[in-house]
Write an enzyme that holds these catalytic residues in place. Structure first.
Site, PDB file in Angstrom:
ATOM      1  CB  SER A 118      -1.206   0.073   1.230  1.00 21.08           C
ATOM      2  OG  SER A 118      -0.186  -0.054   2.403  1.00 21.08           O
ATOM      3  CG  HIS A 139      -3.256  -0.376  -2.646  1.00 16.56           C
ATOM      4  ND1 HIS A 139      -3.427   0.656  -2.235  1.00 16.56           N
ATOM      5  CD2 HIS A 139      -3.289  -1.416  -1.396  1.00 16.56           C
ATOM      6  CE1 HIS A 139      -3.715   0.912  -0.864  1.00 16.56           C
ATOM      7  NE2 HIS A 139      -3.747  -0.078  -0.413  1.00 16.56           N
ATOM      8  CD  GLU A 151      -3.833   3.453  -4.977  1.00 15.26           C
ATOM      9  OE1 GLU A 151      -3.668   4.629  -5.061  1.00 15.26           O
ATOM     10  OE2 GLU A 151      -3.432   2.961  -4.044  1.00 15.26           O
ATOM     11  CG  ASN A 189      -2.482   3.921   1.957  1.00 15.63           C
ATOM     12  OD1 ASN A 189      -3.478   4.464   2.883  1.00 15.63           O
ATOM     13  ND2 ASN A 189      -2.135   2.858   1.630  1.00 15.63           N
TER      14      ASN A 189
END
Length: 296
Positions: A118, A139, A151, A189
């Site tokens: 991540s 991800h 992702e 993130n």
């Protein structure tokens, strides 16, 4: 692609295995810990039962999904004859580099190697192999069987063909893939973790309590879950690890983890997984505000 290996039977690993298996793929779930594998299959079974209760799937689909999963305790056996490997181990760079060196040695040259990291650089992970063009980030979001976003992160050397293949594959899983470039934290993130960290800072500075902070974000910003509750759900140790990766990558103080977050992780208050974080998840008590001792 017909056969996929998933490395790691934890929360993300078993969720990824569940998703592929329910979509008809033959899945090899790999973990060196037999107990983790058993727990992972139990979690998948419980999640399938929840989907049945909600009339999302049938008993037949549950049986087929479980039949599509085999478990292994060694990477070499687990990745044999697989078209894709998705690594979902702990968010630790040294561990991931070790796993990818092993994958490079034991996987077929045609096998695509993906990581569910991540925050860690795909380019750096790919450099541990002799096939960086076949290394890519996938991800997934937690809970994997429910959340639509994936992702797709291209490393510096990831080929166009591999990227297109993984984008197409993600759609067969009924996911919505979004291609992003390889920078610390990627998109999700890079935006989410500073918000969570700032929420923890707000609590740490005594501006408001846990419930009040989460309520403001839920009612005022239309978030389905408050940032502190979300941090508990993600795992405070995972949040800390991601913030450290971004802080090291950008050298920017805005990514420095709040001291309260550091203290809570050191105290073993990791959120849902440990039974207590910003809220208490023990069976004998309802969710409540974090203990005052961690605000000192």
């Amino acid at each position: 692609m017909k056969k996929v290996a998933v490395i790691g039977a934890g929360t993300m690993g078993n969720g990824i295995a569940h998703t592929f298996a329910q979509s008809g793929f033959k899945v090899h779930l790999v973990d060196i810990n037999e107990t983790s594998l058993h727990s992972g299959i139990e979690t998948i079974t419980k999640n399938l039962d929840r989907l049945i209760a909600k009339e999302k799937i049938t008993e037949t689909i549950k049986s087929q999904t479980l039949a599509n999963i085999r478990t292994f305790t060694t990477i070499k056996e687990g990745v044999e004859n697989t078209d894709l490997v998705v690594e979902a181990a702990t968010e630790n760079l040294d561990l991931k580099l070790k796993i990818f060196k092993t994958l490079n040695d034991v996987c077929s040259k045609s096998t695509i190697l993906a990581t569910n990291t991540s925050s860690i650089s795909i380019t750096q992970i790919a450099a541990a192999t002799s096939r960086p063009e076949k290394v890519i980030g996938m991800h997934f979001m937690n809970p994997v069987p429910i959340m639509k976003l994936v992702e797709i992160i291209r490393g510096y050397n990831t080929s166009e063909a591999v990227t297109k293949t993984i984008m197409k594959l993600s759609k067969t899983l009924e996911k919505d893939p979004v291609e992003v470039n390889d920078y610390p934290g990627f998109v999700a993130n890079r935006i989410l973790m500073p918000m969570i960290n700032e929420s923890i800072e707000t609590l740490y500075n005594g501006v408001a309590g846990v419930y009040e902070i989460d309520t403001v974000m839920k009612l005022g910003m239309a978030h389905p879950m408050g940032p502190l509750q979300l941090a508990d759900f993600i795992g405070l140790d995972v949040c800390l690890s991601i913030l450290n990766v971004m802080y090291d990558g950008f050298k920017n103080p805005k990514y420095a983890p709040c001291p309260l977050l550091v203290n809570m992780v050191q105290a073993g208050k990791l959120g849902v997984k440990s039974g207590e974080g910003f809220y208490d998840y023990s069976k004998s008590r309802k969710a409540e505000k974090v203990s005052k001792q961690f605000l000192k």
